[in-house]
Motif scaffolding. Sequence first.
Motif, PDB file in Angstrom:
ATOM      1  N   CYS A   7      -6.926   3.030  49.695  1.00  0.00           N
ATOM      2  CA  CYS A   7      -5.875   4.050  49.593  1.00  0.00           C
ATOM      3  C   CYS A   7      -6.082   4.921  48.360  1.00  0.00           C
ATOM      4  O   CYS A   7      -5.984   6.155  48.429  1.00  0.00           O
ATOM      5  N   ALA A   8      -6.398   4.286  47.242  1.00  0.00           N
ATOM      6  CA  ALA A   8      -6.564   5.031  45.985  1.00  0.00           C
ATOM      7  C   ALA A   8      -7.816   5.893  46.022  1.00  0.00           C
ATOM      8  O   ALA A   8      -7.824   7.021  45.515  1.00  0.00           O
ATOM      9  N   VAL A   9      -8.876   5.381  46.641  1.00  0.00           N
ATOM     10  CA  VAL A   9     -10.132   6.133  46.693  1.00  0.00           C
ATOM     11  C   VAL A   9      -9.977   7.390  47.542  1.00  0.00           C
ATOM     12  O   VAL A   9     -10.487   8.456  47.198  1.00  0.00           O
ATOM     13  N   GLU A  10      -9.245   7.279  48.658  1.00  0.00           N
ATOM     14  CA  GLU A  10      -9.123   8.408  49.583  1.00  0.00           C
ATOM     15  C   GLU A  10      -7.941   9.320  49.285  1.00  0.00           C
ATOM     16  O   GLU A  10      -7.831  10.400  49.882  1.00  0.00           O
ATOM     17  N   CYS A  11      -7.045   8.919  48.406  1.00  0.00           N
ATOM     18  CA  CYS A  11      -5.849   9.724  48.137  1.00  0.00           C
ATOM     19  C   CYS A  11      -6.235  11.100  47.579  1.00  0.00           C
ATOM     20  O   CYS A  11      -6.908  11.185  46.556  1.00  0.00           O
ATOM     21  N   PRO A  12      -5.822  12.188  48.231  1.00  0.00           N
ATOM     22  CA  PRO A  12      -6.198  13.525  47.746  1.00  0.00           C
ATOM     23  C   PRO A  12      -5.523  13.894  46.427  1.00  0.00           C
ATOM     24  O   PRO A  12      -5.953  14.831  45.762  1.00  0.00           O
ATOM     25  N   LYS A  13      -4.469  13.174  46.045  1.00  0.00           N
ATOM     26  CA  LYS A  13      -3.765  13.451  44.796  1.00  0.00           C
ATOM     27  C   LYS A  13      -4.084  12.425  43.714  1.00  0.00           C
ATOM     28  O   LYS A  13      -3.431  12.395  42.668  1.00  0.00           O
ATOM     29  N   LYS A  14      -5.063  11.549  43.995  1.00  0.00           N
ATOM     30  CA  LYS A  14      -5.543  10.571  43.007  1.00  0.00           C
ATOM     31  C   LYS A  14      -4.432   9.640  42.530  1.00  0.00           C
ATOM     32  O   LYS A  14      -4.357   9.285  41.343  1.00  0.00           O
ATOM     33  N   ILE A  15      -3.565   9.259  43.425  1.00  0.00           N
ATOM     34  CA  ILE A  15      -2.482   8.338  43.070  1.00  0.00           C
ATOM     35  C   ILE A  15      -3.012   6.909  43.088  1.00  0.00           C
ATOM     36  O   ILE A  15      -3.697   6.500  44.027  1.00  0.00           O
ATOM     37  N   LYS A  16      -2.692   6.155  42.047  1.00  0.00           N
ATOM     38  CA  LYS A  16      -3.161   4.768  41.929  1.00  0.00           C
ATOM     39  C   LYS A  16      -2.185   3.849  42.681  1.00  0.00           C
ATOM     40  O   LYS A  16      -1.395   3.120  42.088  1.00  0.00           O
ATOM     41  N   ILE A  17      -2.277   3.894  44.001  1.00  0.00           N
ATOM     42  CA  ILE A  17      -1.309   3.176  44.840  1.00  0.00           C
ATOM     43  C   ILE A  17      -1.403   1.668  44.638  1.00  0.00           C
ATOM     44  O   ILE A  17      -0.385   0.970  44.619  1.00  0.00           O
ATOM     45  N   THR A  18      -2.613   1.153  44.469  1.00  0.00           N
ATOM     46  CA  THR A  18      -2.759  -0.289  44.255  1.00  0.00           C
ATOM     47  C   THR A  18      -2.049  -0.716  42.975  1.00  0.00           C
ATOM     48  O   THR A  18      -1.401  -1.768  42.934  1.00  0.00           O
ATOM     49  N   ASP A  19      -2.148   0.092  41.932  1.00  0.00           N
ATOM     50  CA  ASP A  19      -1.459  -0.237  40.687  1.00  0.00           C
ATOM     51  C   ASP A  19       0.055  -0.206  40.877  1.00  0.00           C
ATOM     52  O   ASP A  19       0.782  -1.004  40.279  1.00  0.00           O
ATOM     53  N   ILE A  20       0.527   0.714  41.704  1.00  0.00           N
ATOM     54  CA  ILE A  20       1.969   0.774  41.987  1.00  0.00           C
ATOM     55  C   ILE A  20       2.409  -0.482  42.739  1.00  0.00           C
ATOM     56  O   ILE A  20       3.492  -1.022  42.490  1.00  0.00           O
ATOM     57  N   MET A  21       1.550  -0.971  43.628  1.00  0.00           N
ATOM     58  CA  MET A  21       1.858  -2.215  44.342  1.00  0.00           C
ATOM     59  C   MET A  21       1.966  -3.381  43.352  1.00  0.00           C
ATOM     60  O   MET A  21       2.864  -4.231  43.453  1.00  0.00           O
ATOM     61  N   TYR A  22       1.051  -3.422  42.381  1.00  0.00           N
ATOM     62  CA  TYR A  22       1.111  -4.486  41.369  1.00  0.00           C
ATOM     63  C   TYR A  22       2.389  -4.365  40.543  1.00  0.00           C
ATOM     64  O   TYR A  22       3.003  -5.365  40.166  1.00  0.00           O
ATOM     65  N   ALA A  23       2.785  -3.128  40.254  1.00  0.00           N
ATOM     66  CA  ALA A  23       4.011  -2.914  39.465  1.00  0.00           C
ATOM     67  C   ALA A  23       5.236  -3.443  40.207  1.00  0.00           C
ATOM     68  O   ALA A  23       6.110  -4.081  39.609  1.00  0.00           O
ATOM     69  N   THR A  24       5.303  -3.204  41.511  1.00  0.00           N
ATOM     70  CA  THR A  24       6.454  -3.702  42.280  1.00  0.00           C
ATOM     71  C   THR A  24       6.425  -5.229  42.376  1.00  0.00           C
ATOM     72  O   THR A  24       7.475  -5.871  42.378  1.00  0.00           O
ATOM     73  N   LYS A  25       5.226  -5.814  42.425  1.00  0.00           N
ATOM     74  CA  LYS A  25       5.135  -7.283  42.438  1.00  0.00           C
ATOM     75  C   LYS A  25       5.697  -7.871  41.147  1.00  0.00           C
ATOM     76  O   LYS A  25       6.456  -8.843  41.164  1.00  0.00           O
ATOM     77  N   ARG A  26       5.276  -7.285  40.017  1.00  0.00           N
ATOM     78  CA  ARG A  26       5.737  -7.809  38.730  1.00  0.00           C
ATOM     79  C   ARG A  26       7.254  -7.706  38.612  1.00  0.00           C
ATOM     80  O   ARG A  26       7.920  -8.634  38.141  1.00  0.00           O
ATOM     81  N   LEU A  27       7.800  -6.581  39.043  1.00  0.00           N
ATOM     82  CA  LEU A  27       9.254  -6.419  38.978  1.00  0.00           C
ATOM     83  C   LEU A  27       9.960  -7.413  39.897  1.00  0.00           C
ATOM     84  O   LEU A  27      11.005  -7.973  39.540  1.00  0.00           O
ATOM     85  N   ALA A  28       9.395  -7.626  41.088  1.00  0.00           N
ATOM     86  CA  ALA A  28      10.009  -8.552  42.042  1.00  0.00           C
ATOM     87  C   ALA A  28      10.048  -9.974  41.486  1.00  0.00           C
ATOM     88  O   ALA A  28      11.048 -10.688  41.611  1.00  0.00           O
ATOM     89  N   ILE A  29       8.947 -10.398  40.840  1.00  0.00           N
ATOM     90  CA  ILE A  29       8.905 -11.741  40.241  1.00  0.00           C
ATOM     91  C   ILE A  29       9.873 -11.814  39.064  1.00  0.00           C
ATOM     92  O   ILE A  29      10.630 -12.767  38.916  1.00  0.00           O
ATOM     93  N   ARG A  30       9.871 -10.780  38.227  1.00  0.00           N
ATOM     94  CA  ARG A  30      10.733 -10.771  37.044  1.00  0.00           C
ATOM     95  C   ARG A  30      12.205 -10.835  37.430  1.00  0.00           C
ATOM     96  O   ARG A  30      13.004 -11.494  36.761  1.00  0.00           O
ATOM     97  N   GLU A  31      12.577 -10.176  38.536  1.00  0.00           N
ATOM     98  CA  GLU A  31      13.975 -10.137  38.950  1.00  0.00           C
ATOM     99  C   GLU A  31      14.318 -11.224  39.961  1.00  0.00           C
ATOM    100  O   GLU A  31      15.454 -11.288  40.449  1.00  0.00           O
ATOM    101  N   GLY A  32      13.335 -12.079  40.271  1.00  0.00           N
ATOM    102  CA  GLY A  32      13.609 -13.219  41.153  1.00  0.00           C
ATOM    103  C   GLY A  32      13.906 -12.856  42.589  1.00  0.00           C
ATOM    104  O   GLY A  32      14.632 -13.587  43.274  1.00  0.00           O
ATOM    105  N   VAL A  33      13.347 -11.740  43.063  1.00  0.00           N
ATOM    106  CA  VAL A  33      13.609 -11.322  44.437  1.00  0.00           C
ATOM    107  C   VAL A  33      12.347 -11.341  45.292  1.00  0.00           C
ATOM    108  O   VAL A  33      12.370 -10.866  46.431  1.00  0.00           O
ATOM    109  N   ALA A  34      11.244 -11.873  44.763  1.00  0.00           N
ATOM    110  CA  ALA A  34      10.028 -11.981  45.565  1.00  0.00           C
ATOM    111  C   ALA A  34      10.306 -12.912  46.749  1.00  0.00           C
ATOM    112  O   ALA A  34      11.087 -13.854  46.627  1.00  0.00           O
ATOM    113  N   PRO A  35       9.697 -12.632  47.918  1.00  0.00           N
ATOM    114  CA  PRO A  35       9.932 -13.479  49.102  1.00  0.00           C
ATOM    115  C   PRO A  35       9.762 -14.955  48.771  1.00  0.00           C
ATOM    116  O   PRO A  35       8.732 -15.371  48.253  1.00  0.00           O
TER     117      PRO A  35
END
Length: 214
Positions: free
Chosen positions: A90-118
């Motif tokens: 996704c990040a390699v092909e994104c025409p706007k160079k958005i680091k989507i994988t990093d955003i996914m990691y950011a949401t994981k960290r927040l989910a664990i920190r807030e205790g809402v991960a599945p």
Amino acid sequence: MAKKYYFDCCPEGEQYEAELDPGFAAEIASIPGGETLFNCIQCGTCSGMCPLSPEMDFTPRRIIAMIRGGFRSEVLNSYTSWLCASCYSCAVECPKKIKITDIMYATKRLAIREGVAPKRFPVSVLAREFFNSVESKGRSSEGRLIMRLYLKTNPFSALKLAGMGLRLWSQGRIGLGAESIEKKSELQTILRTLDKVEDEESKARKRIPVKEGL
């Protein structure tokens, strides 16, 4: 666009709007890798390139839209980030160079920190147990990590795999004891210092205004 989608299908749209987090996008954008969030043009290239998007509850394109719309609860409770294989297509092909994988990691960290991960989803349970083990012991004990994973996700599968586990243990391939470093107190000091630095950097980044569309 995401907000309109929910309002169209939700008879209590106004009540739902009050539950949105208007600062959620800025919070994600303040995390390293998330600063390109507002560049997204919703072209859908990321979803088209993602090999696992058919299995996700929300596609990567929709996750980006939901973050920008303030759908904090829906994003952090989603399975999408946990299904991300970190292939970076996704990040390699994104025409706007958005680091989507990093955003996914950011949401994981927040989910664990807030205790809402599945709670019983294997990927999120494995990530949480691995982190807890390294944080408390300084090492990850494979045998114990596997046992915790199965006991918290599918105990019946653990019974089926008990024979193979015993064979691996008898051959010295995995251990059942808890491994630990000697100076755990020093590790805890380092981790607390890193947390403090991260919090200070996060507060500093939030003070920098983020303009959507830039």
